[in-house]
Scaffold this active site. Structure first.
Site, PDB file in Angstrom:
ATOM      1  N   GLY A  18       7.319   8.587   3.534  1.00 51.01           N
ATOM      2  CA  GLY A  18       6.515   9.557   2.530  1.00 51.01           C
ATOM      3  C   GLY A  18       5.038   9.539   3.038  1.00 51.01           C
ATOM      4  N   GLY A  19       4.151  10.300   2.301  1.00 49.40           N
ATOM      5  CA  GLY A  19       3.021  10.451   2.689  1.00 49.40           C
ATOM      6  C   GLY A  19       2.123   9.250   2.440  1.00 49.40           C
ATOM      7  CE  LYS A  38       7.161   4.785  -2.090  1.00 50.93           C
ATOM      8  NZ  LYS A  38       7.829   6.091  -2.939  1.00 50.93           N
ATOM      9  NE  ARG A 130      -2.708   8.511 -12.258  1.00 50.56           N
ATOM     10  CZ  ARG A 130      -3.972   9.098 -12.763  1.00 50.56           C
ATOM     11  NH1 ARG A 130      -4.224  10.136 -12.220  1.00 50.56           N
ATOM     12  NH2 ARG A 130      -4.513   8.092 -13.704  1.00 50.56           N
ATOM     13  CG  ASN A 136       8.876  10.037  -6.281  1.00 53.80           C
ATOM     14  OD1 ASN A 136       9.157   9.575  -5.521  1.00 53.80           O
ATOM     15  ND2 ASN A 136       7.510  10.669  -6.510  1.00 53.80           N
ATOM     16  CG  ASP A 149       7.618   6.377  -5.514  1.00 54.69           C
ATOM     17  OD1 ASP A 149       8.036   5.283  -5.510  1.00 54.69           O
ATOM     18  OD2 ASP A 149       7.617   7.144  -4.780  1.00 54.69           O
TER      19      ASP A 149
END
Length: 493
Positions: A18-19, A38, A130, A136, A149
């Site tokens: 992911g970012g 994660k 957010r 997700n 997340d």
């Protein structure tokens, strides 16, 4: 990125990148099981790591919610990277599925209600997600959608328009330029996610235009939503999602709970059993009050220890449901907290409570009235033809949803003779970007599939004795698709 060495866990393989984080699959030694870990990218400062720990503590307490990915452990590896140990959910997930083929309406509604329950639960604990998006929403081994997340992008300091963790295709307009603390920003992202699952791509992505970040942000800020062309998607569902994705934040549902109730109303309209909203309420008032549960909603008071690092942050803005006519006001439709359902005893005109005998008499009369009304409703009138309409018996009426202004239906005319005919359609106050759905039918048509065009005419060749009919609907940004026009037919000669 190399996986970190974590005592008690053995690296298996990379699950995804992911970012701002990567996900690895590990084998846990005791108890023996496969887990997903994660790992946030390195570079977080001490304050961000402390906030990460605090938020992980809160979410671990709420992760027994049926629609939240269970969190087993959190920590910081020897090289300074924060990590979360979670349940391993094997693919495929909705993020892989919806790009191949849009999901069925019934499944999207079920996912929407369940994830709305998870989002509402987090909001009541003071946590904004957010970053709600298809990626997700994982799927458990038993096919249950699970949200993951929570707040991770914000706790590592990546907020705002230029943030690495910002997922632009599903972000509300207000988050593109500044950090938002309003729960309705999460409501927007949830609706955008559901819209993606229905349309097969992000809601502002277009086939005939650039889809770079700058173009997407421009469309998001202007509300130029790509039309959803699915005959099995009822207009009420499109209206609910469009309302939740309004550019003006005040026009959106005031909470994830309200959005979930509106999705339930669509399920009832489609004669589906509504998926139950299951909310865990960690607010102080909820622990000492009766919770308004019904067949569609279950609210469980829970005791959650909120760490100071989370408690001291700006609280999520939760608008009062009383300020919005689209929000429900009945028991079980609580958006920002619960209130007791107890009522004071009946009063005399002088303010003193009625005596026992008087209250018994009132109770008997009320029971008779209720019984009579209930019998009338169940029996119906002799000419009653309303069976099969409205809500399911035993359910509350649908929550009021103010629909978007429906696009006007085009007016179709025909001209020509012999084997060559031209259909022309017009609509009141044409706007730039108008697109038309054209549906041809009849024994003279070789391709009956709907076609989409910006043109306002269609010329056809009709074999002698054959019939060609046309119906046209208008699809306009910011409005729902219009109803199809009346059939206009020609016969070849």
């Amino acid at each position: 990125m190399q996986p970190p060495q974590i005592p008690g866990f053995t690296f298996v393989d990379l699950v995804g990148e992911g970012g701002f984080a990567d996900v690895f699959r590990y084998q846990q030694e005791l108890p023996t099981r496969q887990v997903a870990i994660k790992v946030l990218r390195s570079g977080s400062d001490a304050a961000s790591l402390e906030l990460f720990r605090a938020e992980a503590n809160v979410m671990a307490q709420l992760s027994n919610h049926p629609s939240i990915v269970p969190i087993y452990q959190a920590g910081v590896s020897s090289d300074g990277r924060a990590f979360l140990v979670m349940e391993y959910c094997p693919p495929p997930h909705v993020a892989q599925r919806y790009r191949t083929q849009p999901l069925a309406v019934a499944e999207v509604l079920d996912i929407g209600v369940k994830i709305a329950s998870a989002v509402e639960t987090a909001h009541r604990a003071g946590i904004l997600h957010r970053d709600i998006k298809p990626h997700n929403i994982l799927t458990s081994t038993f096919g249950v959608p699970l949200l993951t997340d929570f707040g991770i992008a914000s706790v590592v300091g990546e907020t705002g328009a230029g943030a690495q963790g910002l997922s632009i295709p599903w972000s509300p307009p207000e988050s593109l330029s500044a950090d938002s603390h309003d729960v309705r920003s999460d409501v927007y992202s949830l609706a955008a996610t559901l819209y993606s699952l229905l349309i097969g791509h992000p809601p502002f992505e277009r086939r005939d235009a650039p889809n770079d970040n700058a173009s997407l942000m421009t469309r998001i800020e202007r509300g130029q939503l790509t039309p959803l062309r699915r005959p099995d998607a009822p207009p009420s569902l499109i209206d609910v999602l469009r309302r939740a994705m309004s550019v003006e934040i005040e026009r959106r549902p005031v909470s994830a709970m309200v959005l979930g109730r509106q999705l339930q109303d669509v399920q009832i309209e489609l004669r589906q059993s509504p998926t139950r909203l299951e909310v865990m309420d960690a607010s102080p008032s909820a622990l000492g009050e009766e919770q308004p549960n019904d067949a569609r909603t279950l609210v469980r008071p829970v005791s959650v220890i909120i760490p100071a690092a989370v408690h001291d942050r700006p609280a999520p803005l939760q608008p009062s449901s009383e300020e919005d006519t689209r929000s429900p006001h009945r028991a079980g439709h609580v958006a920002t907290g619960a209130s007791s359902s107890r009522r004071p005893p009946p009063q005399r005109s002088g303010g003193r409570p009625l005596g026992l005998a008087a209250r018994l008499g009132i109770g008997v009369v009320a029971a008779l009235l209720v019984g009579a009304v209930g019998y009338a409703l169940l029996a119906g009138s002799p000419g009653d033809d309303s069976r099969g309409k409205g809500t399911l018996r035993g359910e509350d009426p649908p929550d009021p949803v103010e629909p978007f202004e429906r696009a006007p239906t085009p007016v179709v005319t025909k001209s020509g003779k012999g084997a060559r005919w031209t259909f022309t359609w017009t609509q009141a106050e044409p706007k730039q970007g108008d697109e038309f759905k054209v549906l041809l039918s009849g024994d003279g048509v070789t391709n009956p599939e709907a076609q989409y065009t910006e043109a306002t005419t269609r010329t056809v060749k009709v074999a002698p004795g054959a019939t060609v009919c046309i119906q046209v609907a208008l699809s306009r940004d910011g409005s729902g698709t219009s109803a199809l026009s009346e059939k206009t037919c020609v016969v070849g000669s």
